[in-house]
Design an enzyme around this catalytic site. Structure first.
Site, PDB file in Angstrom:
ATOM      1  N   GLN A  15       0.843  -1.208   0.000  1.00 50.38           N
ATOM      2  CA  GLN A  15       0.000   0.000   0.000  1.00 50.38           C
ATOM      3  C   GLN A  15       0.873   1.251   0.000  1.00 50.38           C
ATOM      4  OE1 GLN A  15      -2.144  -0.829   3.710  1.00 50.38           O
ATOM      5  NE2 GLN A  15      -0.994   0.780   4.765  1.00 50.38           N
ATOM      6  N   TYR A 147      10.486   8.532  15.532  1.00 50.95           N
ATOM      7  CA  TYR A 147      10.350   8.462  14.071  1.00 50.95           C
ATOM      8  C   TYR A 147      11.420   9.336  13.413  1.00 50.95           C
ATOM      9  CZ  TYR A 147       8.239   8.943   9.429  1.00 50.95           C
ATOM     10  OH  TYR A 147       8.009   8.936   8.079  1.00 50.95           O
ATOM     11  N   PRO A 183      -2.711   4.977   3.325  1.00 54.91           N
ATOM     12  CA  PRO A 183      -3.574   4.376   4.349  1.00 54.91           C
ATOM     13  C   PRO A 183      -3.111   4.676   5.776  1.00 54.91           C
ATOM     14  CG  PRO A 183      -3.233   2.832   2.562  1.00 54.91           C
ATOM     15  CD  PRO A 183      -2.325   4.001   2.281  1.00 54.91           C
TER      16      PRO A 183
HETATM   17  P1  NAD Z   1       1.863   2.851   4.826  1.00 60.86           P
HETATM   18  O1  NAD Z   1       2.461   3.268   6.132  1.00 60.86           O
HETATM   19  O2  NAD Z   1       0.420   3.115   4.627  1.00 60.86           O
HETATM   20  O3  NAD Z   1       2.157   1.310   4.563  1.00 60.86           O
HETATM   21  C1  NAD Z   1       3.294   0.711   5.083  1.00 60.86           C
HETATM   22  C2  NAD Z   1       3.441  -0.683   4.531  1.00 60.86           C
HETATM   23  O4  NAD Z   1       4.564  -1.272   5.218  1.00 60.86           O
HETATM   24  C3  NAD Z   1       2.243  -1.604   4.771  1.00 60.86           C
HETATM   25  O5  NAD Z   1       1.875  -2.234   3.553  1.00 60.86           O
HETATM   26  C4  NAD Z   1       2.777  -2.619   5.776  1.00 60.86           C
HETATM   27  O6  NAD Z   1       2.197  -3.915   5.634  1.00 60.86           O
HETATM   28  C5  NAD Z   1       4.260  -2.626   5.445  1.00 60.86           C
HETATM   29  N1  NAD Z   1       5.083  -3.169   6.531  1.00 60.86           N
HETATM   30  C6  NAD Z   1       4.961  -2.904   7.843  1.00 60.86           C
HETATM   31  N2  NAD Z   1       5.830  -3.658   8.545  1.00 60.86           N
HETATM   32  C7  NAD Z   1       6.534  -4.384   7.639  1.00 60.86           C
HETATM   33  C8  NAD Z   1       7.552  -5.348   7.759  1.00 60.86           C
HETATM   34  N3  NAD Z   1       8.038  -5.716   8.951  1.00 60.86           N
HETATM   35  N4  NAD Z   1       8.046  -5.921   6.631  1.00 60.86           N
HETATM   36  C9  NAD Z   1       7.554  -5.561   5.421  1.00 60.86           C
HETATM   37  N5  NAD Z   1       6.561  -4.659   5.256  1.00 60.86           N
HETATM   38  C10 NAD Z   1       6.061  -4.079   6.358  1.00 60.86           C
HETATM   39  O7  NAD Z   1       2.698   3.513   3.616  1.00 60.86           O
HETATM   40  P2  NAD Z   1       3.286   4.983   3.448  1.00 60.86           P
HETATM   41  O8  NAD Z   1       2.566   5.977   4.321  1.00 60.86           O
HETATM   42  O9  NAD Z   1       3.352   5.212   1.994  1.00 60.86           O
HETATM   43  O10 NAD Z   1       4.760   4.885   4.063  1.00 60.86           O
HETATM   44  C11 NAD Z   1       5.794   4.184   3.404  1.00 60.86           C
HETATM   45  C12 NAD Z   1       7.128   4.751   3.874  1.00 60.86           C
HETATM   46  O11 NAD Z   1       7.150   6.155   3.581  1.00 60.86           O
HETATM   47  C13 NAD Z   1       7.391   4.620   5.364  1.00 60.86           C
HETATM   48  O12 NAD Z   1       8.741   4.300   5.588  1.00 60.86           O
HETATM   49  C14 NAD Z   1       7.102   6.010   5.886  1.00 60.86           C
HETATM   50  O13 NAD Z   1       7.823   6.318   7.065  1.00 60.86           O
HETATM   51  C15 NAD Z   1       7.569   6.860   4.731  1.00 60.86           C
HETATM   52  N6  NAD Z   1       6.997   8.187   4.705  1.00 60.86           N
HETATM   53  C16 NAD Z   1       5.641   8.333   4.603  1.00 60.86           C
HETATM   54  C17 NAD Z   1       5.106   9.616   4.615  1.00 60.86           C
HETATM   55  C18 NAD Z   1       3.622   9.831   4.525  1.00 60.86           C
HETATM   56  O14 NAD Z   1       3.161  10.960   4.802  1.00 60.86           O
HETATM   57  N7  NAD Z   1       2.833   8.855   4.149  1.00 60.86           N
HETATM   58  C19 NAD Z   1       5.946  10.731   4.741  1.00 60.86           C
HETATM   59  C20 NAD Z   1       7.324  10.537   4.835  1.00 60.86           C
HETATM   60  C21 NAD Z   1       7.838   9.259   4.823  1.00 60.86           C
END
Ligand code: NAD
Length: 249
Positions: A15, A147, A183
């Site tokens: 996702q 974080y 999500p």
């Molecule tokens: P998300 O947080 O909605 O989804 C995270 C995904 O990681 C899920 O599919 C989950 O099943 C998977 N996951 C969790 N634990 C895991 C594990 N042990 N092994 C493999 N997969 C695992 O997705 P997002 O918000 O797009 O975030 C993705 C990355 O982007 C993260 O590292 C997050 O810190 C970073 N990020 C997100 C944002 C934001 O605003 N969404 C901003 C900056 C950075």
């Protein structure tokens, strides 16, 4: 077809940013190996051309070793898995600290270390892209203590790998998104909504952090990952790529 002939591994591809990147990379001709701990959601990608899925928990060293032995040499690795803890230093337990570092940083150490020898042996260069965050790594964000600490560590890890393998054609870059619709962001908005008087108010607070006045999309971040994985980015390594709607301005 900017990634034609390249094999790419993506973590957290079920996702959000990881999923959008799997789709974008496959569209550009890459052979994508999309991984996630959530096999059920991941399976939705199986119907898309150019993507095959493998369940992988990036916190499991044995699973990573098996996975690396199966995939062999890859041209691009997108380390995307991560989790956002809410709170200050006083809210952070030893367990929170360990979990955050294990998932957000150590997983990158593990998977990169497992895949790098085959990348080097193949002698065709490779691009490693690590997800950091604008929050606390580049700019402080309130209530993002552990974080932000992990995401700052990702930048150090990225630069170290970039320098050590620069003459062997391995590039390593970090991406620092601002607030991106996903999500897990919806979960964070719902949680904040409970203390600020509703989800709509909470969403406005997240949106207002970006001077552009909107959230980013996973597809916008995916486009940056595609660029960094492609040969167009051949002269770019060890860099911190902000994609944040101006948050850090
Ligand atoms: P998300 O947080 O909605 O989804 C995270 C995904 O990681 C899920 O599919 C989950 O099943 C998977 N996951 C969790 N634990 C895991 C594990 N042990 N092994 C493999 N997969 C695992 O997705 P997002 O918000 O797009 O975030 C993705 C990355 O982007 C993260 O590292 C997050 O810190 C970073 N990020 C997100 C944002 C934001 O605003 N969404 C901003 C900056 C950075």
């Amino acid at each position: 077809m900017r990634l034609q002939g390249k094999k790419a591994v993506i973590t957290a591809a079920a996702q959000g940013i990881g999923r959008a990147t799997a789709v974008a990379m496959a569209r550009e001709g890459a052979e994508v190996i999309a991984t996630d701990v959530n096999a059920e959601r991941l399976a939705e990608l199986n119907s898309l051309p150019g993507i095959r899925t493998t369940q992988l928990n990036v916190r499991d060293p044995a699973a990573i070793a098996d996975f690396a032995a199966q995939v062999g040499a890859v041209d691009a690795l997108f380390n995307c898995a991560g989790f956002v803890h809410h709170g200050t230093i006083l809210d952070c337990s030893e367990a929170d600290w360990d979990f955050a570092f294990d998932l957000n940083v150590r997983s990158m150490f593990r998977l990169t270390k497992a895949l790098l020898p085959a990348m080097l042996e193949a002698k065709r260069g490779a691009s490693i892209i690590n997800i950091s965050s604008g929050a606390s790594s580049v700019k402080a964000a309130a209530n993002r203590f552990v974080y932000g600490t992990t995401k700052a560590a990702v930048i150090g890890l990225t630069k170290s790998i970039a320098l050590d393998y620069i003459r062997q054609g391995i590039r390593c870059n970090a991406i620092c998104p601002g607030t991106i619709q996903s999500p897990s962001l919806d979960d964070r908005i719902a949680a904040l909504g409970e203390s600020v008087g509703g989800a709509e108010k909470a969403r406005e607070m997240f949106v207002s952090r970006q001077p552009m006045g909107r959230l980013g999309t996973a597809e916008e971040v995916a486009a940056l990952v595609v660029y960094l994985a492609s040969d167009e980015a051949a002269f770019t390594t060890g860099a911190v790529h902000l994609i944040d709607g101006g948050w850090t301005l």
